[in-house]
Design a protein around this motif. Structure first.
Motif, PDB file in Angstrom:
ATOM      1  N   HIS A 254     -15.331   6.123 -18.696  1.00  8.59           N
ATOM      2  CA  HIS A 254     -15.255   7.441 -18.724  1.00  8.59           C
ATOM      3  C   HIS A 254     -16.402   8.001 -19.719  1.00  8.59           C
ATOM      4  CE1 HIS A 254     -11.910   6.794 -16.399  1.00  8.59           C
ATOM      5  NE2 HIS A 254     -11.658   8.085 -15.730  1.00  8.59           N
TER       6      HIS A 254
ATOM      7  N   SER B  24      -5.829   9.060 -23.088  1.00  4.96           N
ATOM      8  CA  SER B  24      -6.902   9.925 -23.421  1.00  4.96           C
ATOM      9  C   SER B  24      -7.335   9.880 -24.828  1.00  4.96           C
ATOM     10  CB  SER B  24      -6.673  11.286 -22.943  1.00  4.96           C
ATOM     11  OG  SER B  24      -5.290  11.785 -23.616  1.00  4.96           O
ATOM     12  N   THR B  25      -6.442   9.001 -25.489  1.00  2.71           N
ATOM     13  CA  THR B  25      -7.037   8.749 -26.931  1.00  2.71           C
ATOM     14  C   THR B  25      -6.290   7.602 -27.277  1.00  2.71           C
ATOM     15  OG1 THR B  25      -6.836   9.723 -29.345  1.00  2.71           O
ATOM     16  CG2 THR B  25      -4.875  10.195 -28.034  1.00  2.71           C
TER      17      THR B  25
ATOM     18  N   TYR C  95     -19.450  13.961 -21.138  1.00  3.09           N
ATOM     19  CA  TYR C  95     -20.584  14.562 -20.379  1.00  3.09           C
ATOM     20  C   TYR C  95     -21.154  15.599 -21.559  1.00  3.09           C
ATOM     21  CZ  TYR C  95     -23.000  16.325 -16.430  1.00  3.09           C
ATOM     22  OH  TYR C  95     -24.060  16.464 -15.491  1.00  3.09           O
TER      23      TYR C  95
ATOM     24  N   GLU D 214     -18.631  23.417 -26.517  1.00  6.60           N
ATOM     25  CA  GLU D 214     -18.321  22.004 -26.980  1.00  6.60           C
ATOM     26  C   GLU D 214     -17.435  21.193 -26.089  1.00  6.60           C
ATOM     27  OE1 GLU D 214     -15.971  23.469 -30.479  1.00  6.60           O
ATOM     28  OE2 GLU D 214     -17.969  23.884 -31.551  1.00  6.60           O
ATOM     29  N   ASN D 215     -17.587  19.760 -26.588  1.00  6.99           N
ATOM     30  CA  ASN D 215     -16.784  18.659 -25.644  1.00  6.99           C
ATOM     31  C   ASN D 215     -16.692  17.738 -26.776  1.00  6.99           C
ATOM     32  OD1 ASN D 215     -15.692  17.103 -24.037  1.00  6.99           O
ATOM     33  ND2 ASN D 215     -17.796  16.383 -23.275  1.00  6.99           N
ATOM     34  N   HIS D 216     -15.226  17.951 -27.242  1.00  7.25           N
ATOM     35  CA  HIS D 216     -14.418  16.922 -28.049  1.00  7.25           C
ATOM     36  C   HIS D 216     -13.431  16.173 -27.260  1.00  7.25           C
ATOM     37  CE1 HIS D 216     -16.492  19.121 -31.397  1.00  7.25           C
ATOM     38  NE2 HIS D 216     -15.776  20.235 -31.021  1.00  7.25           N
ATOM     39  N   GLY D 217     -14.166  15.382 -26.462  1.00  5.70           N
ATOM     40  CA  GLY D 217     -13.156  14.405 -25.738  1.00  5.70           C
ATOM     41  C   GLY D 217     -12.477  15.089 -24.619  1.00  5.70           C
ATOM     42  N   GLU D 218     -13.019  15.949 -24.110  1.00 11.17           N
ATOM     43  CA  GLU D 218     -12.419  16.904 -23.326  1.00 11.17           C
ATOM     44  C   GLU D 218     -12.953  16.696 -21.787  1.00 11.17           C
ATOM     45  OE1 GLU D 218     -13.196  19.750 -26.405  1.00 11.17           O
ATOM     46  OE2 GLU D 218     -11.642  20.695 -25.653  1.00 11.17           O
ATOM     47  N   VAL D 219     -14.127  16.540 -21.565  1.00 13.89           N
ATOM     48  CA  VAL D 219     -15.200  16.529 -20.309  1.00 13.89           C
ATOM     49  C   VAL D 219     -15.507  15.168 -20.236  1.00 13.89           C
ATOM     50  CG1 VAL D 219     -16.341  17.543 -19.010  1.00 13.89           C
ATOM     51  CG2 VAL D 219     -15.113  19.019 -20.415  1.00 13.89           C
ATOM     52  N   PHE D 220     -15.304  14.492 -19.134  1.00 11.27           N
ATOM     53  CA  PHE D 220     -16.030  13.140 -18.927  1.00 11.27           C
ATOM     54  C   PHE D 220     -16.295  13.078 -17.295  1.00 11.27           C
ATOM     55  CE2 PHE D 220     -12.591  12.891 -21.963  1.00 11.27           C
ATOM     56  CZ  PHE D 220     -13.198  12.277 -22.880  1.00 11.27           C
ATOM     57  N   PHE D 221     -17.284  12.230 -17.177  1.00 12.62           N
ATOM     58  CA  PHE D 221     -17.671  11.686 -15.957  1.00 12.62           C
ATOM     59  C   PHE D 221     -17.202  10.162 -15.908  1.00 12.62           C
ATOM     60  CE2 PHE D 221     -21.284   8.600 -14.205  1.00 12.62           C
ATOM     61  CZ  PHE D 221     -20.977   8.895 -12.895  1.00 12.62           C
TER      62      PHE D 221
ATOM     63  N   ILE E 215     -22.239  18.592 -22.521  1.00 14.67           N
ATOM     64  CA  ILE E 215     -22.271  20.147 -22.218  1.00 14.67           C
ATOM     65  C   ILE E 215     -22.672  20.783 -23.381  1.00 14.67           C
ATOM     66  CG2 ILE E 215     -20.973  19.798 -20.148  1.00 14.67           C
ATOM     67  CD1 ILE E 215     -18.261  20.813 -21.758  1.00 14.67           C
TER      68      ILE E 215
END
Lengths: 297, 297, 297, 297
Positions: free
Chosen positions: C247, C153-154, C250, C258-265, C252
């Motif tokens: 990935h 994830s990182t 997305y 906020e989406n700092h590398g947290e929600v992915f398609f 949002i």
């Protein structure tokens, strides 16, 4: 005793592109699955993570989409050549490109006895394929089809085979023969009417499958391949891969019901698998034509 | 506060049966996937492992194979009725039977312009389905099709929809509409020419899909269903399930290439999913017709 | 200008064999998918349907089943060698054999904190593979794994890449990297503790995937391969094929979230595809090791 | 004799969402497949194409992604409730919402004996599921799992069954029993520690599968279900669907090799299929809990 980077390539696999031609009320559709791969001096990306020679796979995808409009898709062979030449000739570090394309056929909806202008049913039969390679050694085009499912309910035998201690199969002179044909053919010319050749190849293969009194699936494959090569002198080589999709007689005689080749269990696995290459003895060298990947099937 | 056994059934799923009719040189083929399930007083099998009421699933499979010859497969609806009645009427403890059948279509190979007697190509389009239930409450037949993949390149709109803070979709008056239709229809009569009805239903649905200027996939489904029900008074109910197989405009304008509904990305997931039931207001009760399983879809 | 039969082979694909070792109350399980192919003087089967040299694929299957007991399955590499040697040395016309095996792992059920003697859960992770070739030129063993799905994830970047007019991808220094690894390794020795090597290779690859600050999937593959080859001097070559399972962030932020590398398609297609071969500069020739088929992947 | 619109719903199926929690260096991952469906006064969309009540499926997808951050995914049951309540309570015409979620498990990579902070392997075993329905009649939560593949190599019998003229199966007192379990359980309370319950249910089911001397798969299912319901009083109902994945003794005695339950052919199709519902006699009504679709499985 160093470890070195050998064969390698990278690209974008399975871009699903639908191209509608709507220059008149009677639309046309091309439904493609496009895979691109580039070859060249990409060692720094592997060894030290240096991307300066690496055209992103996302860019390759963008190009594949754009070309369906800017170059068109007259045939998948021509479209593949356009894409491959672009990558090799326009992108400086790229030395070779491999483009693989699957095309899914559609047939027009019939409304009141007339073919509809802009509605289709997915045809669902075999997938037409093309594989194009361009590099400094030349340009190579392979046409093909896959998943053409054929079945004949008689006219197939299997007997006279080698027997050892593990052999229990009975001989037969009348069985079901079925396969899901995977065929590829290498063109020795680029001056070909790609879309005219394809249906003829399919028809020739189907005809041989149907009409030969088959003594083995091997023999049927040989006849399918030679029929194609005799028709088209610019086809240098044909490669065939055919599962023997077994249909076993189901023993309903136990229940007092006769079964003379009428009731079968269609088995999923295991299946026979027959593979053959047919080639002209004066065929030009295949060069890079068949190299699909960097090593893994 | 006891735990009790509720709804339950058991059977043999997915017997793959190929039936060749070879009474003349012109063979016929029926290619089936047959699932049988029995209902009745099977509690002892669950509670104490007593199998005395349990007809093995292997026996059910044997019966399904034998019946394709002894009873024949005039249509999958009739074949399903034959099987279901057998289990309910001939096997003493069995109280109900559910038979589900998929039929895969084949088309004759064409050789020198003539249809071949004993060779076929798998047609590859939609799968024809039937679901038959027989129990003390009656006999129920559902016909159907699944995976009929349709696409229209214009004549579809989506606008005027509800908007909230999460809505970003632009309205459109010209889009691709595509689906893989799953349809089932309940017969209120058993006096039906099953094989004559099927192609007409398919043709009616295709025609509505093609010709309606669609404001929503919902509207298209409604028109498909009503066309069928208006044609056949003995169809009491139609159930439709249609994924909206999204085709997104690919933005090639960024590269100076115009795209007026010509180049699309065919997306795998997520997809819209529209489901609807159409029913006559005077339809007879569905009874056990739709109950497929003991509780799990 | 004759047409000749080139490369060819035939065999039985995907025999699904489960072997239980029950010499003690603590049973063991080996769950295999076995494909055999034979090479040799089979031209008469193709050209004239003469099967006298053809050992039926059914016989090959029988042999594969029998050997799991008579020879055992100490490892899939050893089992493959046993089968291949049998066909080449015991069956007169056979000149070469190719055996490909997939093994599905199971883990023991845990009951009251203790591993159960005869119950397992399918493990579900990667498939272990082996490909063995025996012919007059020698004996070749390739080990492997496929479908090992990894995600970090990182610790993954992609920047500094080549840009052209079709490039729109933004650079990133923190992204999700995920793949379904397909790896094969060629042994230069047959004196190997096959079952001891496998888990170490897997662990080394996972460790490199996890710990390298990756500048590209290419770089990660290089590190995975070199880690394995540095550990095992008898591995002459490693071939890797890794989809870049995209990935995508997305967006949002449009909704005030906020989406700092947290929600992915998690996208299905298209995907990047990176392929690489690593080889020792003093590796013995690969010979027939990598030839899987008669021409078609 | 009018045709009317019956049961219907629409939504977005299979949004693939990966949520990374990265509030500390030790990241967490939730990997979801989310399907939403809305119910309410949508007749105008079907009958006349009026979308004014229709919240686009694209909006539903946006909401599903946004909520994984704004509400979080403490458990899939809670996340499903959050989504369903939002649609019903915040979107005016919506009367009911059905949310179905699949969760794919990952396990941490182990590096030098320590679990890694931000790298995982896809676990690959069963899929955890939840199905949440909210409407004016109440709130319903169903938990579940699917594709839990279990096998025991002894401790399973099948004998004493009903026999008819089509019965050829021999009785056995020692066979392999294997299944791919699909289980769902209905909660009668919403005050549940969802994530604590799940692993216990799985462990109970595995334990019963392992330890019961099984006289039939039916009996094993009954024991699995009752073990769960006896442990958790707030589980009102359990529904089980279990294929009997046949493993047939392979007859290698023909080759002089003994096979005492050691060598099996793992068959793909046909397979037995056992379905059962277990319910408390004082269970609250299921209401809308089990209604997944508008009519088609």
């Amino acid at each position: 005793m160093a470890i070195i980077l050998g064969d390698n390539q990278y690209g974008k696999a399975e871009s699903r592109i639908v191209r509608i031609v709507r220059d008149s009320p009677r639309h046309e559709i091309r439904d493609l699955n496009v895979t691109t791969a580039l070859r060249g001096p990409f060692e720094p990306a592997y060894l030290v993570g240096d991307q300066s020679n690496v055209l992103p796979t996302d860019t390759q995808k963008n190009t594949a989409y754009a070309f369906t409009k800017s170059k068109g898709v007259e045939s998948i062979e021509q479209y593949g050549l356009d894409l491959a030449r672009h990558f090799v000739h326009e992108i400086d570090p790229v030395e070779g490109a491999r483009i693989e394309i699957e095309e899914f056929a559609w047939e027009r909806a019939v409304v009141d006895g007339t073919e509809h202008d802009h509605t289709w049913l997915r045809k669902g039969q075999e997938v037409r394929t093309a594989a194009v390679t361009v590099d400094s050694s030349g340009e190579y085009v392979i046409g093909g089809l896959k998943d053409l499912v054929l079945l004949k309910s008689t006219g197939s035998e299997f007997a006279g085979f080698l027997k050892d201690e593990y052999t229990t199969l009975p001989e037969t002179h009348d069985r079901v023969m079925a396969t899901a044909l995977d065929a590829k053919w290498r063109f020795s010319s680029l001056d070909v009417d790609w879309n005219a050749v394809y249906p003829t190849i399919k028809a020739l293969m189907v005809t041989e499958f149907a009409t030969l009194q088959s003594l083995a699936l091997q023999q049927t494959l040989w006849h399918m391949g030679t029929a194609v090569m005799e028709e088209f002198p610019f086809i240098a080589e044909v490669r065939l891969k055919a599962p023997n999709k077994h249909h076993f007689d189901y023993d309903i005689g136990r229940f007092g019901v006769e079964n003379h080749g009428e009731v079968f269990f269609a088995s999923d696995r295991a299946y026979g698998l027959i593979e053959a290459t047919l080639i002209r003895d004066d065929a030009p060298p295949a060069g890079e034509a068949w190299r699909a990947s960097a090593g893994l099937a």
